[in-house]
Motif scaffolding. Sequence first.
Motif, PDB file in Angstrom:
ATOM      1  N   UNK A   7      46.463 -72.159  17.207  1.00  0.00           N
ATOM      2  CA  UNK A   7      45.702 -72.946  16.094  1.00  0.00           C
ATOM      3  C   UNK A   7      45.165 -74.262  16.252  1.00  0.00           C
ATOM      4  N   UNK A   8      45.776 -75.073  17.038  1.00  0.00           N
ATOM      5  CA  UNK A   8      45.301 -76.292  17.404  1.00  0.00           C
ATOM      6  C   UNK A   8      43.948 -76.244  18.341  1.00  0.00           C
ATOM      7  N   UNK A   9      44.137 -75.289  19.297  1.00  0.00           N
ATOM      8  CA  UNK A   9      43.168 -75.246  20.225  1.00  0.00           C
ATOM      9  C   UNK A   9      41.955 -74.670  19.439  1.00  0.00           C
ATOM     10  N   UNK A  59      49.606 -68.290  26.216  1.00  0.00           N
ATOM     11  CA  UNK A  59      50.439 -69.463  25.307  1.00  0.00           C
ATOM     12  C   UNK A  59      51.789 -68.987  24.797  1.00  0.00           C
ATOM     13  N   UNK A  60      51.868 -67.732  24.443  1.00  0.00           N
ATOM     14  CA  UNK A  60      53.378 -66.984  24.274  1.00  0.00           C
ATOM     15  C   UNK A  60      54.262 -67.305  25.336  1.00  0.00           C
ATOM     16  N   UNK A  61      53.599 -66.790  26.715  1.00  0.00           N
ATOM     17  CA  UNK A  61      54.498 -66.972  27.879  1.00  0.00           C
ATOM     18  C   UNK A  61      54.958 -68.472  28.166  1.00  0.00           C
ATOM     19  N   UNK A  75      57.324 -70.753  16.978  1.00  0.00           N
ATOM     20  CA  UNK A  75      55.834 -70.483  16.694  1.00  0.00           C
ATOM     21  C   UNK A  75      54.972 -71.444  17.460  1.00  0.00           C
ATOM     22  N   UNK A  76      55.676 -71.935  18.385  1.00  0.00           N
ATOM     23  CA  UNK A  76      54.919 -72.997  19.379  1.00  0.00           C
ATOM     24  C   UNK A  76      53.646 -72.607  19.846  1.00  0.00           C
ATOM     25  N   UNK A  77      53.385 -71.086  20.186  1.00  0.00           N
ATOM     26  CA  UNK A  77      52.489 -70.627  20.943  1.00  0.00           C
ATOM     27  C   UNK A  77      51.473 -70.477  19.659  1.00  0.00           C
ATOM     28  N   UNK A  78      51.749 -70.047  18.346  1.00  0.00           N
ATOM     29  CA  UNK A  78      50.951 -69.871  17.420  1.00  0.00           C
ATOM     30  C   UNK A  78      50.434 -71.204  17.150  1.00  0.00           C
ATOM     31  N   UNK A  79      51.281 -72.292  16.969  1.00  0.00           N
ATOM     32  CA  UNK A  79      50.757 -73.856  16.683  1.00  0.00           C
ATOM     33  C   UNK A  79      49.683 -74.118  17.601  1.00  0.00           C
TER      34      UNK A  79
END
Length: 106
Positions: free
Chosen positions: A31-33, A51-53, A24-28
């Motif tokens: 969320x941070x952004x 971000x997922x890419x 979930x790096x992209x989700x994190x």
Amino acid sequence: MKKLIFAVLLTASLSGFAQDSKKGGADKMLQKMTTELSLTTDQQALLKPILEEQSALRKDSKENPDHADTNKVKIKELNKKVKEVLTPAQLEIQKAKAEEKKEGKE
């Protein structure tokens, strides 16, 4: 016997937690952004696939170091797309956060 069951449950729950934090790096990041830059829902929808890419490219670079240079170029292109989605005020906040992070490393 109760101690053994407790130990097994504790170990299983901790290993599950560790795996959740890695994925979930992209989700994190989204969320941070969202928190730091006050992203709108439209901006979130536009940024999520980018971000997922990026996350997938970073993972590929770690797993296949020979792809790192190619992936770095692709990530820079994606960073440009991110900047197109953000407002000038959000870009200033992002730039300030990057400077803070850079100063913290030195």
